[in-house]
Design a protein around this motif. Structure first.
Motif, PDB file in Angstrom:
ATOM      1  N   LEU A  20      -1.520  -1.679  -0.853  1.00  0.00           N
ATOM      2  CA  LEU A  20      -1.620  -1.677   0.599  1.00  0.00           C
ATOM      3  C   LEU A  20      -0.524  -2.550   1.209  1.00  0.00           C
ATOM      4  O   LEU A  20      -0.034  -3.482   0.567  1.00  0.00           O
ATOM      5  N   TYR A  21      -0.156  -2.249   2.439  1.00  0.00           N
ATOM      6  CA  TYR A  21       0.929  -2.978   3.086  1.00  0.00           C
ATOM      7  C   TYR A  21       0.469  -4.265   3.764  1.00  0.00           C
ATOM      8  O   TYR A  21       1.299  -5.076   4.165  1.00  0.00           O
ATOM      9  N   GLY A  22      -0.836  -4.448   3.889  1.00  0.00           N
ATOM     10  CA  GLY A  22      -1.283  -5.678   4.513  1.00  0.00           C
ATOM     11  C   GLY A  22      -2.777  -5.719   4.722  1.00  0.00           C
ATOM     12  O   GLY A  22      -3.501  -4.757   4.452  1.00  0.00           O
ATOM     13  N   TYR A  23      -3.230  -6.859   5.204  1.00  0.00           N
ATOM     14  CA  TYR A  23      -4.650  -7.114   5.401  1.00  0.00           C
ATOM     15  C   TYR A  23      -4.791  -7.894   6.700  1.00  0.00           C
ATOM     16  O   TYR A  23      -4.264  -9.003   6.830  1.00  0.00           O
ATOM     17  N   ILE A  57      -4.606   1.853   9.858  1.00  0.00           N
ATOM     18  CA  ILE A  57      -5.321   0.582   9.702  1.00  0.00           C
ATOM     19  C   ILE A  57      -6.796   0.906   9.537  1.00  0.00           C
ATOM     20  O   ILE A  57      -7.438   1.403  10.462  1.00  0.00           O
ATOM     21  N   ALA A 108      -3.170  -0.099   5.654  1.00  0.00           N
ATOM     22  CA  ALA A 108      -3.563  -1.504   5.712  1.00  0.00           C
ATOM     23  C   ALA A 108      -5.066  -1.595   5.929  1.00  0.00           C
ATOM     24  O   ALA A 108      -5.697  -0.648   6.405  1.00  0.00           O
ATOM     25  N   MET A 112       4.483  -4.444   9.053  1.00  0.00           N
ATOM     26  CA  MET A 112       4.159  -3.298   8.200  1.00  0.00           C
ATOM     27  C   MET A 112       4.916  -2.047   8.623  1.00  0.00           C
ATOM     28  O   MET A 112       5.340  -1.247   7.786  1.00  0.00           O
TER      29      MET A 112
END
Length: 225
Positions: free
Chosen positions: A99-102, A53, A80, A119
């Protein structure tokens, strides 16, 4: 046991996020990094980091192009973004590069834990606040996630259509080898490697090596044992 890297140059936020994840994901092993160089060091030294992250504004991480290079080099790790910027444009831009997320820093602890669990399970996380911005924006975010998931499903199906040589090339691509290195390893011409790589990405319906590597890892995870 999940292994997670929290990378942010603000120590107070790192400690707060560590506490939230430790409480919400029992047994998780969490590493801290205050700069991008420290992140690279952890990825090199620690086996199988599941999720990193990263704060885009931390020292050493200049832009998302550099992040894309790192994603290609470490295809087994999900990446992420965590940021104070909750703009719709930034969130969708981050998701568009693979990317897998924010995660937005203003989100509640329980929302962040939910995001991390999503994620870690291999699912794309879109902040709920994006949906609250407006109905249209929420629908766009949902549609984007659905398109990404559909492309991944189609790509996994495309793996079966690859030739034996293409599968060998894909495996080396996923391990981060360059075209020149793949050519040397398989004893074929570099130009031939480029042709195979282009054919692989076309067959899988992906835009770059990172997405191809993610598809391969997803297939391997679903077919272990």
């Amino acid at each position: 046991m999940h292994r997670i890297v929290i990378a942010d140059d603000h120590g107070l936020y790192r400690r707060g996020l560590r506490l939230a994840l430790t409480a919400g994901i029992p047994g998780a092993e969490i590493f801290d990094a205050a700069c991008f160089d420290a992140v690279i060091g952890l990825l090199e030294q620690q086996a199988s980091i599941d999720l990193a992250i990263l704060d885009l504004n931390m020292p050493g991480l200049f832009d998302q192009e550099i992040l894309g290079d790192v994603m290609s080099a470490y295809p087994n790790t999900h990446f992420a973004i965590v940021s104070a910027d909750d703009s719709r444009a930034e969130i969708l831009k981050a998701l568009s590069i693979g990317l897998y997320g924010y995660i937005v820093k203003s989100q509640k602890d329980e929302e962040v834990v939910l995001a991390v669990n999503e994620m870690l399970a291999g699912r794309i996380y879109v902040p709920a606040l994006l949906s609250r911005t407006s109905a249209g924006h929420g629908q766009q975010a949902h549609a984007f996630t659905e398109r990404f998931a559909a492309r991944r499903r189609d790509g996994i199906g495309g793996l079966a259509k690859l030739t034996s040589r293409q599968k060998e090339v894909l495996k080396l691509m996923a391990e981060g080898y360059s075209n020149k290195e793949i050519a040397r390893n398989l004893e074929i011409a570099e130009a031939t490697t480029k042709i195979h790589a282009a054919a692989i990405m076309r067959e899988l319906g992906v835009r770059n090596r990172t997405e191809a590597a993610v598809l391969l890892q997803s297939w391997l995870a679903n077919n272990e044992g």
